[in-house]
Scaffold this active site. Structure first.
Site, PDB file in Angstrom:
ATOM      1  CG  PHE A  25      -1.878   1.080   1.361  1.00  0.00           C
ATOM      2  CD1 PHE A  25      -2.964   1.158   0.516  1.00  0.00           C
ATOM      3  CD2 PHE A  25      -1.725   2.048   2.349  1.00  0.00           C
ATOM      4  CE1 PHE A  25      -3.895   2.184   0.647  1.00  0.00           C
ATOM      5  CE2 PHE A  25      -2.643   3.065   2.501  1.00  0.00           C
ATOM      6  CZ  PHE A  25      -3.728   3.148   1.641  1.00  0.00           C
ATOM      7  CB  SER A  93       2.757  -4.586   3.460  1.00  0.00           C
ATOM      8  OG  SER A  93       2.001  -3.755   4.298  1.00  0.00           O
ATOM      9  CG  MET A  94      -2.785  -3.967   0.292  1.00  0.00           C
ATOM     10  SD  MET A  94      -3.282  -2.459  -0.556  1.00  0.00           S
ATOM     11  CE  MET A  94      -2.187  -2.454  -1.975  1.00  0.00           C
ATOM     12  CG  ASP A 194       6.018  -4.486  10.571  1.00  0.00           C
ATOM     13  OD1 ASP A 194       5.700  -3.295  10.389  1.00  0.00           O
ATOM     14  OD2 ASP A 194       5.829  -5.366   9.710  1.00  0.00           O
ATOM     15  CG  HIS A 224       6.176  -2.897   7.036  1.00  0.00           C
ATOM     16  ND1 HIS A 224       5.347  -3.942   7.380  1.00  0.00           N
ATOM     17  CD2 HIS A 224       5.656  -2.373   5.892  1.00  0.00           C
ATOM     18  CE1 HIS A 224       4.366  -4.040   6.509  1.00  0.00           C
ATOM     19  NE2 HIS A 224       4.536  -3.109   5.586  1.00  0.00           N
TER      20      HIS A 224
END
Length: 259
Positions: A25, A93-94, A194, A224
């Protein structure tokens, strides 16, 4: 609008085993490019698309939604499936969440899933204010470049568009209900520290999926964006080993192509 330098999509035509990479994202393919190139060098066919609204300016993302982002990776999966006998999906992530939804909806078409710090929920009290706040405030502070390694930066937006954040929240809530449909082998790598996605998100994914072949790896030295961080090489090697266990990896072949 011109694409930011380094944020271009990347594709490589290799052997019969393909990997679809999904970025995060407000991020771009740059965050996964070394991972994709590593696998391409081993003879895999890879696809790393640029998601709609990403890689230009954050204002462009205001005009997109999760349906647009998912439609892009779904299209790339279909193209890879036409080219390859076995296809894996991977994401950060996303992008991990997008990869998980592909696995949930496409079943046996996908041979395995690799996710790094996958998102499962938009956290904090501010998440509940998004339906209203997005009409009052256009953006908030960005989340890019959560990286422990010095001198490394992620090509991503310095602002988070709230319309898009609201759409992401809706997408993750939908995905949570679809997780039990995932039965493919899964490799999940998460960072011990993270500052964007908490460990509870990975725990929720592991709790909800139906896969019997599951491995979790904790990355002790990365934040992250672990694919650009200290543990990047371990991610690449563990991912390649995971794929190689489930599919025959050809010799180094094929030619790279950008765009």
């Amino acid at each position: 609008m011109p694409v930011l330098p380094g944020a271009e999509p990347y594709r490589h035509s290799g052997g019969e085993v393909g990997v679809l990479f999904c970025h995060g994202f407000t991020g771009s393919p740059q965050s996964l490019r070394p991972w994709a190139e590593h696998h391409a060098a081993q003879g895999l066919t890879v696809s790393l698309p640029l998601l709609p609204g990403h890689g230009t300016r954050w204002e462009d993302m205001q005009l997109t939604s999760w349906q647009d982002w998912y439609a892009e990776v779904d299209r790339e999966l279909r193209l890879l499936s036409e080219r390859c006998s076995q296809v894996f999906v991977a994401g950060l992530s996303m992008g991990g969440a997008l990869a998980l939804r592909l696995a949930a909806l496409h079943g046996e078409r996908i041979s395995g899933v690799v996710v790094v710090n996958p998102a499962n929920k938009v956290h904090g009290l501010s998440a509940y204010a998004l339906p209203v706040a997005r009409h009052l405030v256009r953006s908030t502070k960005g989340i890019a470049s959560d990286i422990a390694k010095g001198g490394v930066a992620e090509t991503g937006y310095d602002r988070v568009p709230l319309h898009a954040a609201h759409s992401l929240r809706r997408f993750l809530r939908r995905l949570d209900g679809e997780l039990p449909r995932i039965a493919q082998p899964l490799l999940l790598l998460r960072s011990a520290q993270d500052h964007v996605v908490p460990a509870v998100d990975s725990a929720r994914v592991l709790e909800r999926i139906s896969s019997a072949d599951v491995r979790e790896i904790v990355l002790e030295h990365s934040y992250h964006v672990a694919t650009l961080d200290v543990d990047a090489d371990r991610i690449f090697e563990e991912s390649l080993g995971f794929i190689g266990r489930l599919a025959p990896i050809p010799g180094k072949e094929g030619t790279a192509a950008v765009g």
